[in-house]
Design a protein around this motif. Structure first.
Motif, short mmCIF file in Angstrom:
data_model
loop_
_atom_site.label_atom_id
_atom_site.label_comp_id
_atom_site.label_asym_id
_atom_site.label_seq_id
_atom_site.Cartn_x
_atom_site.Cartn_y
_atom_site.Cartn_z
N LEU A 11 -31.98 -13.43 14.38
CA LEU A 11 -31.08 -14.48 13.92
C LEU A 11 -30.30 -15.03 15.10
N VAL A 12 -30.25 -16.36 15.20
CA VAL A 12 -29.54 -16.99 16.31
C VAL A 12 -28.87 -18.26 15.80
N GLN A 13 -27.77 -18.64 16.42
CA GLN A 13 -27.08 -19.86 16.04
C GLN A 13 -27.78 -21.08 16.62
N PRO A 14 -27.60 -22.22 16.00
CA PRO A 14 -28.17 -23.46 16.57
C PRO A 14 -27.70 -23.65 18.01
N GLY A 15 -28.64 -24.04 18.86
CA GLY A 15 -28.35 -24.19 20.29
C GLY A 15 -28.61 -22.94 21.10
N GLY A 16 -28.86 -21.84 20.41
CA GLY A 16 -29.08 -20.58 21.10
C GLY A 16 -30.51 -20.41 21.58
N SER A 17 -30.80 -19.22 22.12
CA SER A 17 -32.10 -18.92 22.70
C SER A 17 -32.63 -17.60 22.18
N LEU A 18 -33.95 -17.52 22.14
CA LEU A 18 -34.66 -16.27 21.83
C LEU A 18 -35.92 -16.22 22.67
N ARG A 19 -36.39 -15.02 22.92
CA ARG A 19 -37.65 -14.84 23.63
C ARG A 19 -38.55 -13.93 22.81
N LEU A 20 -39.73 -14.45 22.50
CA LEU A 20 -40.73 -13.67 21.79
C LEU A 20 -41.75 -13.12 22.78
N SER A 21 -42.24 -11.92 22.47
CA SER A 21 -43.28 -11.30 23.29
C SER A 21 -44.41 -10.84 22.39
N CYS A 22 -45.60 -10.85 22.92
CA CYS A 22 -46.77 -10.38 22.17
C CYS A 22 -47.75 -9.74 23.15
N THR A 23 -48.10 -8.50 22.88
CA THR A 23 -49.06 -7.80 23.73
C THR A 23 -50.35 -7.60 22.97
N ALA A 24 -51.45 -8.01 23.60
CA ALA A 24 -52.77 -7.86 23.01
C ALA A 24 -53.44 -6.59 23.52
N SER A 25 -54.31 -6.01 22.68
CA SER A 25 -54.98 -4.76 23.06
C SER A 25 -56.14 -5.00 24.01
N GLY A 26 -56.49 -6.28 24.24
CA GLY A 26 -57.54 -6.62 25.18
C GLY A 26 -57.37 -8.03 25.70
N SER A 27 -58.23 -8.42 26.61
CA SER A 27 -58.11 -9.75 27.19
C SER A 27 -58.55 -10.83 26.21
N SER A 28 -57.98 -12.02 26.36
CA SER A 28 -58.30 -13.14 25.48
C SER A 28 -58.30 -14.43 26.28
N GLY A 29 -59.18 -15.35 25.89
CA GLY A 29 -59.19 -16.63 26.57
C GLY A 29 -57.96 -17.45 26.24
N PHE A 30 -57.57 -17.44 24.95
CA PHE A 30 -56.40 -18.16 24.51
C PHE A 30 -55.37 -17.17 23.97
N LEU A 31 -54.12 -17.39 24.33
CA LEU A 31 -53.00 -16.68 23.73
C LEU A 31 -51.94 -17.71 23.37
N GLY A 32 -51.30 -17.50 22.24
CA GLY A 32 -50.28 -18.47 21.89
C GLY A 32 -49.50 -18.08 20.65
N TRP A 33 -48.80 -19.06 20.13
CA TRP A 33 -47.90 -18.86 19.00
C TRP A 33 -48.07 -19.98 17.98
N TYR A 34 -48.10 -19.58 16.72
CA TYR A 34 -48.02 -20.49 15.59
C TYR A 34 -46.78 -20.10 14.79
N ARG A 35 -46.38 -20.97 13.88
CA ARG A 35 -45.26 -20.65 13.00
C ARG A 35 -45.50 -21.22 11.60
N GLN A 36 -44.85 -20.58 10.64
CA GLN A 36 -44.96 -21.04 9.26
C GLN A 36 -43.62 -20.91 8.58
N ALA A 37 -43.09 -22.04 8.15
CA ALA A 37 -41.85 -22.07 7.39
C ALA A 37 -42.18 -22.06 5.90
N PRO A 38 -41.27 -21.61 5.05
CA PRO A 38 -41.53 -21.57 3.61
C PRO A 38 -41.95 -22.93 3.08
N GLY A 39 -43.06 -22.95 2.34
CA GLY A 39 -43.55 -24.19 1.76
C GLY A 39 -44.35 -25.06 2.69
#
Length: 112
Positions: A11-39
């Motif tokens: 949880l963060v206030q508007p204007g704030g910052s967050l850092r996400l991390s993701c570690t994969a168990s093996g190498s990948s050509g593409f790595l990235g992030w998607y998101r889904q909001a309700p609805g």
């Protein structure tokens, strides 16, 4: 099979910052992030190839930065100037050849 382990949501206030991390168990050509909001459908946030090419959703350009450490099979998403509309479950994504993999998701809530 590639397993993805995410961390860094919260949880963060508007204007704030967050850092996400993701570690994969093996190498990948593409790595990235998607998101889904309700609805809403799941949407691309940011994607990075192993060679360093990037792609961002227009809504996050200039505010979010994707980075990856190929030696650690880890991808990061630095999110600055967060807005209420950035609230969503963020999913780590990996693609190896034609196979796609997803993390379990981490909640990001932007609220005052």
């Amino acid at each position: 099979q590639v397993q993805l382990v995410e961390s860094g949501g919260g949880l963060v206030q508007p204007g704030g910052s967050l850092r996400l991390s993701c570690t994969a168990s093996g190498s990948s050509g593409f790595l990235g992030w998607y998101r889904q909001a309700p609805g809403n459908q799941r949407e691309l946030v940011a994607l990075m190839t192993s060679g360093g090419s990037t792609d961002y959703a227009d809504s996050v350009k200039g505010r979010f930065t994707i980075a990856r450490d190929n030696a650690k099979n880890t991808v990061y998403l630095q999110m600055n100037s967060l807005k209420v509309e950035d609230t969503a479950v963020y999913y780590c994504y990996a693609k190896r050849g034609v196979l796609e993999y997803w993390g379990q998701g981490t909640q990001v809530t932007v609220s005052s």
